[in-house]
Scaffold this motif. Structure first.
Motif, PDB file in Angstrom:
ATOM      1  N   LEU A 121     -36.447  -6.736  51.174  1.00 20.51           N
ATOM      2  CA  LEU A 121     -36.221  -6.679  49.729  1.00 20.51           C
ATOM      3  C   LEU A 121     -35.312  -7.818  49.270  1.00 20.51           C
ATOM      4  CD1 LEU A 121     -35.797  -2.837  49.145  1.00 20.51           C
ATOM      5  CD2 LEU A 121     -37.645  -4.297  48.264  1.00 20.51           C
ATOM      6  N   ARG A 122     -34.283  -8.112  50.042  1.00 23.91           N
ATOM      7  CA  ARG A 122     -33.371  -9.207  49.669  1.00 23.91           C
ATOM      8  C   ARG A 122     -34.097 -10.547  49.679  1.00 23.91           C
ATOM      9  NH1 ARG A 122     -28.933  -6.159  52.593  1.00 23.91           N
ATOM     10  NH2 ARG A 122     -27.752  -5.295  50.849  1.00 23.91           N
ATOM     11  N   LYS A 123     -35.018 -10.733  50.622  1.00 24.73           N
ATOM     12  CA  LYS A 123     -35.811 -11.966  50.653  1.00 24.73           C
ATOM     13  C   LYS A 123     -36.593 -12.136  49.358  1.00 24.73           C
ATOM     14  CE  LYS A 123     -36.701 -12.155  55.644  1.00 24.73           C
ATOM     15  NZ  LYS A 123     -37.776 -11.983  56.656  1.00 24.73           N
ATOM     16  N   ARG A 124     -36.927 -11.023  48.737  1.00 21.04           N
ATOM     17  CA  ARG A 124     -37.726 -11.057  47.497  1.00 21.04           C
ATOM     18  C   ARG A 124     -36.844 -10.970  46.254  1.00 21.04           C
ATOM     19  NH1 ARG A 124     -40.724  -8.759  51.642  1.00 21.04           N
ATOM     20  NH2 ARG A 124     -42.973  -9.077  51.586  1.00 21.04           N
ATOM     21  N   GLY A 125     -35.527 -11.123  46.426  1.00 21.27           N
ATOM     22  CA  GLY A 125     -34.616 -11.204  45.287  1.00 21.27           C
ATOM     23  C   GLY A 125     -34.127  -9.887  44.717  1.00 21.27           C
ATOM     24  N   MET A 126     -34.317  -8.794  45.428  1.00 19.07           N
ATOM     25  CA  MET A 126     -33.879  -7.489  44.935  1.00 19.07           C
ATOM     26  C   MET A 126     -32.388  -7.275  45.233  1.00 19.07           C
ATOM     27  SD  MET A 126     -36.562  -6.176  43.514  1.00 19.07           S
ATOM     28  CE  MET A 126     -37.237  -7.770  43.090  1.00 19.07           C
ATOM     29  N   ILE A 127     -31.713  -6.556  44.337  1.00 22.37           N
ATOM     30  CA  ILE A 127     -30.281  -6.295  44.473  1.00 22.37           C
ATOM     31  C   ILE A 127     -30.051  -4.790  44.547  1.00 22.37           C
ATOM     32  CG2 ILE A 127     -28.006  -6.564  43.405  1.00 22.37           C
ATOM     33  CD1 ILE A 127     -29.140  -9.071  42.011  1.00 22.37           C
ATOM     34  N   PHE A 128     -29.267  -4.365  45.513  1.00 24.47           N
ATOM     35  CA  PHE A 128     -28.953  -2.959  45.780  1.00 24.47           C
ATOM     36  C   PHE A 128     -27.795  -2.968  46.745  1.00 24.47           C
ATOM     37  CE2 PHE A 128     -32.242  -4.707  48.381  1.00 24.47           C
ATOM     38  CZ  PHE A 128     -31.733  -4.524  49.655  1.00 24.47           C
ATOM     39  N   ASP A 129     -27.327  -1.811  47.164  1.00 25.95           N
ATOM     40  CA  ASP A 129     -26.360  -1.811  48.257  1.00 25.95           C
ATOM     41  C   ASP A 129     -26.723  -0.751  49.278  1.00 25.95           C
ATOM     42  OD1 ASP A 129     -25.007   0.640  47.629  1.00 25.95           O
ATOM     43  OD2 ASP A 129     -23.598  -0.394  46.361  1.00 25.95           O
ATOM     44  N   ILE A 130     -26.125  -0.892  50.441  1.00 24.93           N
ATOM     45  CA  ILE A 130     -26.406  -0.012  51.577  1.00 24.93           C
ATOM     46  C   ILE A 130     -25.141   0.763  51.913  1.00 24.93           C
ATOM     47  CG2 ILE A 130     -27.000   0.041  54.042  1.00 24.93           C
ATOM     48  CD1 ILE A 130     -29.331  -0.808  52.306  1.00 24.93           C
ATOM     49  N   ARG A 131     -25.300   2.030  52.206  1.00 20.61           N
ATOM     50  CA  ARG A 131     -24.220   2.857  52.742  1.00 20.61           C
ATOM     51  C   ARG A 131     -24.670   3.294  54.123  1.00 20.61           C
ATOM     52  NH1 ARG A 131     -21.408   0.726  49.564  1.00 20.61           N
ATOM     53  NH2 ARG A 131     -20.287   1.697  47.855  1.00 20.61           N
ATOM     54  N   LYS A 132     -23.954   2.815  55.115  1.00 23.06           N
ATOM     55  CA  LYS A 132     -24.323   3.126  56.499  1.00 23.06           C
ATOM     56  C   LYS A 132     -24.158   4.611  56.752  1.00 23.06           C
ATOM     57  CE  LYS A 132     -23.566  -1.394  58.365  1.00 23.06           C
ATOM     58  NZ  LYS A 132     -22.935  -2.230  59.342  1.00 23.06           N
ATOM     59  N   PRO A 133     -25.023   5.215  57.535  1.00 22.29           N
ATOM     60  CA  PRO A 133     -25.920   4.505  58.431  1.00 22.29           C
ATOM     61  C   PRO A 133     -27.296   4.222  57.847  1.00 22.29           C
ATOM     62  CG  PRO A 133     -25.927   6.826  59.023  1.00 22.29           C
ATOM     63  CD  PRO A 133     -24.966   6.659  57.867  1.00 22.29           C
ATOM     64  N   ASP A 134     -27.756   4.946  56.801  1.00 25.79           N
ATOM     65  CA  ASP A 134     -29.168   4.821  56.471  1.00 25.79           C
ATOM     66  C   ASP A 134     -29.519   5.044  55.006  1.00 25.79           C
ATOM     67  OD1 ASP A 134     -28.628   7.504  56.323  1.00 25.79           O
ATOM     68  OD2 ASP A 134     -30.239   8.142  57.634  1.00 25.79           O
ATOM     69  N   VAL A 135     -28.586   4.790  54.098  1.00 24.03           N
ATOM     70  CA  VAL A 135     -28.835   5.066  52.684  1.00 24.03           C
ATOM     71  C   VAL A 135     -28.830   3.761  51.877  1.00 24.03           C
ATOM     72  CG1 VAL A 135     -27.886   6.175  50.612  1.00 24.03           C
ATOM     73  CG2 VAL A 135     -27.913   7.406  52.786  1.00 24.03           C
ATOM     74  N   MET A 136     -29.815   3.633  51.007  1.00 24.15           N
ATOM     75  CA  MET A 136     -29.868   2.529  50.046  1.00 24.15           C
ATOM     76  C   MET A 136     -29.542   3.099  48.673  1.00 24.15           C
ATOM     77  SD  MET A 136     -33.096   0.059  49.049  1.00 24.15           S
ATOM     78  CE  MET A 136     -33.083  -0.783  50.627  1.00 24.15           C
ATOM     79  N   ARG A 137     -28.642   2.426  47.960  1.00 22.70           N
ATOM     80  CA  ARG A 137     -28.274   2.879  46.616  1.00 22.70           C
ATOM     81  C   ARG A 137     -28.881   1.952  45.575  1.00 22.70           C
ATOM     82  NH1 ARG A 137     -22.306   4.415  45.595  1.00 22.70           N
ATOM     83  NH2 ARG A 137     -22.231   2.184  45.256  1.00 22.70           N
ATOM     84  N   LEU A 138     -29.562   2.554  44.612  1.00 18.70           N
ATOM     85  CA  LEU A 138     -30.216   1.829  43.531  1.00 18.70           C
ATOM     86  C   LEU A 138     -29.534   2.207  42.227  1.00 18.70           C
ATOM     87  CD1 LEU A 138     -33.857   2.668  44.645  1.00 18.70           C
ATOM     88  CD2 LEU A 138     -32.472   0.699  45.322  1.00 18.70           C
ATOM     89  N   THR A 139     -29.163   1.218  41.438  1.00 21.80           N
ATOM     90  CA  THR A 139     -28.424   1.507  40.213  1.00 21.80           C
ATOM     91  C   THR A 139     -28.959   0.668  39.062  1.00 21.80           C
ATOM     92  OG1 THR A 139     -26.479   1.883  41.591  1.00 21.80           O
ATOM     93  CG2 THR A 139     -26.111   1.715  39.235  1.00 21.80           C
TER      94      THR A 139
END
Length: 167
Positions: A121-139
């Motif tokens: 996703l980052r390669k395609r310019g998307m912005i988000f954050d990760i909370r380890k171990p396995d969660v992606m946060r979308l805002t």
């Protein structure tokens, strides 16, 4: 006489700052002495953004926040729940589904390694954050995100998940 070093958020190494571990990972050099006050140039930018918030109507921002996050939730459920899911990867929303409990943020978990999805996703310019171990946060933030931004993110996520994901 030995003086204790004061520890603050900004003195933590930027690359590990959001890992939220109990160990303090010092930034290199003089940056490790920074406390919790942002640099002056960042404060100037903050003042400019606060002026934008003052011009925006709070009620309209809350409505758009509800609509943007609801649209994101709808698209995630529509494209990644059975039986309409064309990819082999499932996406689960782990944020409380009551709007009052989540604000404008959704946390999601994948049935594949999150770091691989994040990398693509980052390669395609998307912005988000990760909370380890396995969660992606979308805002999707109502002041500067659009419904098209939400659509584009989910469409990009679909294209990433349609490709084989290997660990």
């Amino acid at each position: 006489m030995k003086m204790n070093k004061l520890l603050g958020w900004w003195g933590h190494k930027e690359s590990t700052r959001l890992e939220m571990t109990s160990d303090f990972d010092f930034a290199p050099g003089i940056d490790s002495y920074r406390l919790s006050n942002p640099p002056a140039l960042l404060v100037v930018c903050l003042i400019a953004s606060l002026n934008e918030f003052l011009e925006a109507d709070g009620r309209r921002l809350r409505e758009k926040r509800f609509l943007l996050t609801g649209y994101l939730e709808y698209l995630l459920k529509h494209h990644f729940s059975e039986p309409s899911n064309t990819s082999k990867v499932t996406v689960d929303i782990v944020t409380p589904l009551k709007f009052a409990e989540r604000g404008c943020q959704l946390s999601i978990r994948f049935s594949c390694p999150v770091h691989k999805v994040a990398e693509e996703l980052r390669k395609r310019g998307m912005i988000f954050d990760i909370r380890k171990p396995d969660v992606m946060r979308l805002t999707p933030v109502p002041l500067y995100n659009s419904f098209y931004d939400v659509y584009r993110f989910v469409d990009t996520l679909r294209s990433v998940l349609d490709e084989p994901i290997n660990d």
